[in-house]
Write a protein that holds these residues in place. Sequence first.
Motif, PDB file in Angstrom:
ATOM      1  N   ILE A 267       0.760  -0.341  16.263  1.00  0.00           N
ATOM      2  CA  ILE A 267       1.002  -1.305  14.818  1.00  0.00           C
ATOM      3  C   ILE A 267      -0.611  -0.955  14.863  1.00  0.00           C
ATOM      4  N   ILE A 268      -1.242  -0.750  15.823  1.00  0.00           N
ATOM      5  CA  ILE A 268      -3.221  -0.476  15.485  1.00  0.00           C
ATOM      6  C   ILE A 268      -3.218   0.743  14.615  1.00  0.00           C
ATOM      7  N   ASP A 269      -2.244   2.059  15.534  1.00  0.00           N
ATOM      8  CA  ASP A 269      -2.566   2.882  14.688  1.00  0.00           C
ATOM      9  C   ASP A 269      -2.010   3.379  13.265  1.00  0.00           C
ATOM     10  N   THR A 270      -1.248   2.697  13.401  1.00  0.00           N
ATOM     11  CA  THR A 270      -0.715   2.694  11.484  1.00  0.00           C
ATOM     12  C   THR A 270      -2.057   2.323  10.555  1.00  0.00           C
ATOM     13  N   VAL A 271      -3.114   1.258  11.076  1.00  0.00           N
ATOM     14  CA  VAL A 271      -3.757   1.218  10.370  1.00  0.00           C
ATOM     15  C   VAL A 271      -5.178   1.738  10.435  1.00  0.00           C
ATOM     16  N   ALA A 272      -4.668   3.381  11.380  1.00  0.00           N
ATOM     17  CA  ALA A 272      -5.933   3.710  11.479  1.00  0.00           C
ATOM     18  C   ALA A 272      -6.512   4.748  10.213  1.00  0.00           C
ATOM     19  N   GLU A 273      -6.083   4.851   9.164  1.00  0.00           N
ATOM     20  CA  GLU A 273      -6.269   5.318   7.578  1.00  0.00           C
ATOM     21  C   GLU A 273      -7.088   5.135   6.939  1.00  0.00           C
ATOM     22  N   LEU A 274      -6.937   3.336   7.033  1.00  0.00           N
ATOM     23  CA  LEU A 274      -6.976   2.250   6.681  1.00  0.00           C
ATOM     24  C   LEU A 274      -8.497   1.898   6.418  1.00  0.00           C
ATOM     25  N   ALA A 275      -9.233   2.263   8.011  1.00  0.00           N
ATOM     26  CA  ALA A 275     -10.267   2.085   8.273  1.00  0.00           C
ATOM     27  C   ALA A 275     -11.252   2.233   7.131  1.00  0.00           C
ATOM     28  N   THR A 276     -11.189   4.454   7.567  1.00  0.00           N
ATOM     29  CA  THR A 276     -11.768   5.143   7.015  1.00  0.00           C
ATOM     30  C   THR A 276     -11.561   5.569   5.806  1.00  0.00           C
ATOM     31  N   THR A 277     -10.434   5.632   4.991  1.00  0.00           N
ATOM     32  CA  THR A 277     -10.192   5.380   3.839  1.00  0.00           C
ATOM     33  C   THR A 277      -9.788   4.358   2.370  1.00  0.00           C
ATOM     34  N   ALA A 278     -10.692   5.042   0.891  1.00  0.00           N
ATOM     35  CA  ALA A 278     -10.425   4.149  -0.222  1.00  0.00           C
ATOM     36  C   ALA A 278      -9.603   4.990  -1.132  1.00  0.00           C
ATOM     37  N   TYR A 279      -8.495   4.081  -1.327  1.00  0.00           N
ATOM     38  CA  TYR A 279      -7.573   5.104  -2.767  1.00  0.00           C
ATOM     39  C   TYR A 279      -7.783   4.387  -3.948  1.00  0.00           C
ATOM     40  N   TRP A 280      -8.525   4.100  -4.164  1.00  0.00           N
ATOM     41  CA  TRP A 280      -9.052   4.425  -5.758  1.00  0.00           C
ATOM     42  C   TRP A 280      -8.679   5.029  -6.775  1.00  0.00           C
ATOM     43  N   SER A 281      -8.459   6.903  -6.134  1.00  0.00           N
ATOM     44  CA  SER A 281      -7.997   7.563  -6.723  1.00  0.00           C
ATOM     45  C   SER A 281      -6.789   7.408  -7.392  1.00  0.00           C
ATOM     46  N   GLU A 282      -6.010   7.057  -5.538  1.00  0.00           N
ATOM     47  CA  GLU A 282      -4.627   7.045  -6.226  1.00  0.00           C
ATOM     48  C   GLU A 282      -4.706   6.147  -7.015  1.00  0.00           C
ATOM     49  N   TRP A 283      -4.603   4.927  -6.431  1.00  0.00           N
ATOM     50  CA  TRP A 283      -4.335   3.784  -7.550  1.00  0.00           C
ATOM     51  C   TRP A 283      -4.882   4.285  -9.161  1.00  0.00           C
ATOM     52  N   SER A 284      -5.791   4.880  -9.996  1.00  0.00           N
ATOM     53  CA  SER A 284      -6.699   5.229 -10.983  1.00  0.00           C
ATOM     54  C   SER A 284      -5.074   6.474 -11.246  1.00  0.00           C
TER      55      SER A 284
ATOM     56  N   HIS B  26       1.121  -1.031  -0.208  1.00  0.00           N
ATOM     57  CA  HIS B  26       0.317  -0.147  -0.009  1.00  0.00           C
ATOM     58  C   HIS B  26       0.499   1.003  -0.064  1.00  0.00           C
ATOM     59  N   THR B  27       1.874   1.114   0.808  1.00  0.00           N
ATOM     60  CA  THR B  27       3.240   2.681   0.896  1.00  0.00           C
ATOM     61  C   THR B  27       3.789   1.968  -0.564  1.00  0.00           C
ATOM     62  N   ALA B  28       4.480   1.449  -1.484  1.00  0.00           N
ATOM     63  CA  ALA B  28       4.163   1.455  -2.556  1.00  0.00           C
ATOM     64  C   ALA B  28       3.164   1.999  -3.918  1.00  0.00           C
ATOM     65  N   MET B  29       1.864   2.158  -3.479  1.00  0.00           N
ATOM     66  CA  MET B  29       1.552   2.217  -4.329  1.00  0.00           C
ATOM     67  C   MET B  29       0.352   3.685  -4.329  1.00  0.00           C
ATOM     68  N   LEU B  30       1.203   4.551  -3.128  1.00  0.00           N
ATOM     69  CA  LEU B  30       1.201   5.724  -2.657  1.00  0.00           C
ATOM     70  C   LEU B  30       1.863   6.256  -3.244  1.00  0.00           C
ATOM     71  N   LEU B  31       3.107   5.991  -2.917  1.00  0.00           N
ATOM     72  CA  LEU B  31       4.756   6.553  -3.452  1.00  0.00           C
ATOM     73  C   LEU B  31       4.704   6.640  -4.710  1.00  0.00           C
ATOM     74  N   THR B  32       4.204   5.258  -5.656  1.00  0.00           N
ATOM     75  CA  THR B  32       3.731   5.807  -7.137  1.00  0.00           C
ATOM     76  C   THR B  32       2.688   7.087  -7.446  1.00  0.00           C
ATOM     77  N   ALA B  33       1.881   6.507  -6.997  1.00  0.00           N
ATOM     78  CA  ALA B  33       1.589   7.722  -7.492  1.00  0.00           C
ATOM     79  C   ALA B  33       1.353   8.717  -7.087  1.00  0.00           C
ATOM     80  N   SER B  34       2.428   8.980  -5.787  1.00  0.00           N
ATOM     81  CA  SER B  34       2.719  11.003  -6.128  1.00  0.00           C
ATOM     82  C   SER B  34       4.396  11.512  -6.632  1.00  0.00           C
ATOM     83  N   HIS B  35       5.040  10.626  -6.780  1.00  0.00           N
ATOM     84  CA  HIS B  35       5.746  10.459  -7.080  1.00  0.00           C
ATOM     85  C   HIS B  35       6.900   9.392  -8.113  1.00  0.00           C
ATOM     86  N   PRO B  36       5.672   8.942  -9.140  1.00  0.00           N
ATOM     87  CA  PRO B  36       6.293   8.648 -10.369  1.00  0.00           C
ATOM     88  C   PRO B  36       7.468   8.270 -10.813  1.00  0.00           C
ATOM     89  N   HIS B  37       8.038   9.617 -10.644  1.00  0.00           N
ATOM     90  CA  HIS B  37       9.555  10.223 -11.155  1.00  0.00           C
ATOM     91  C   HIS B  37      10.497   8.950 -10.726  1.00  0.00           C
TER      92      HIS B  37
END
Length: 270
Positions: free
Chosen positions: A188-205, A108-119
Amino acid sequence: MPPPTSATLTTADGTCLAYTDHHPAADPEITFLLLHGLAGHQGEWDTLTARLLSDGHRVVTYDARGHGASTRTPPATTRAAHVEDAVTLIEHLDLAPVTLLGQSLGGHTAMLLTASHPHLVHSLILVEAGPAGPAPDLPTRIATWLDSWPTPFTSLREAAAFLGHEAWTRTLERKHDGWHPAFDRTTIIDTVAELATTAYWSEWSRITRPTLLVQGEHGTMRPDEPARMLAHRPGTKVVRIPDACHDVHLDQPARLHEAIRTFVLDLDLA
């Protein structure tokens, strides 16, 4: 083959990241940055790293913040903080353009990095990871899983039997009463907090880099997630690994390596 270089890097918010830089015998074909999953550590990649090195690739692994030998209770556990850590490491070691290979949370981290820093990215390999969400019960599920560990373990053998893989035992700490997890439960629990509330389809696209999605036959991705990912990005290559659960890199390292090798070869021929 040169011995690996192990070192630490301090990020802008004071988090210390432990990393290892593995160099092949000759000039590298490709540089890989490997990102482990939640509650894991960089040593999980040892078997796959050896195979990638034998193919002539450079491989960098690291312990994510709050994990392994990196800062146990960092000042932030956000998705943005994890992405910035990987960016900092890429820039510090001059890895770009790098092939990102991440499992679960690391994917998931790698996916977000690729979306935000493609260079910074040449290509992306996701192992049991994608943009699905939200998952409101995720923090509770993670807490229940952590609390199910019968700690302290009386031996590493007992720990390996419970956790499923010897690799999961390597960061356990021995105390007077047995073996304990080295991570902080709240972190460890706090690390997944955003995944509980957010989807990341726009970043994937938004991702334009070549991408391989690897599933375990008995993995934990949502049943419709790979198809939705393909609908958003039809050029994505999808491979399903037989006899593998969520930890594909530990369950079937040889089959995962073959999928990666084929993906890389196809990119060279394109």
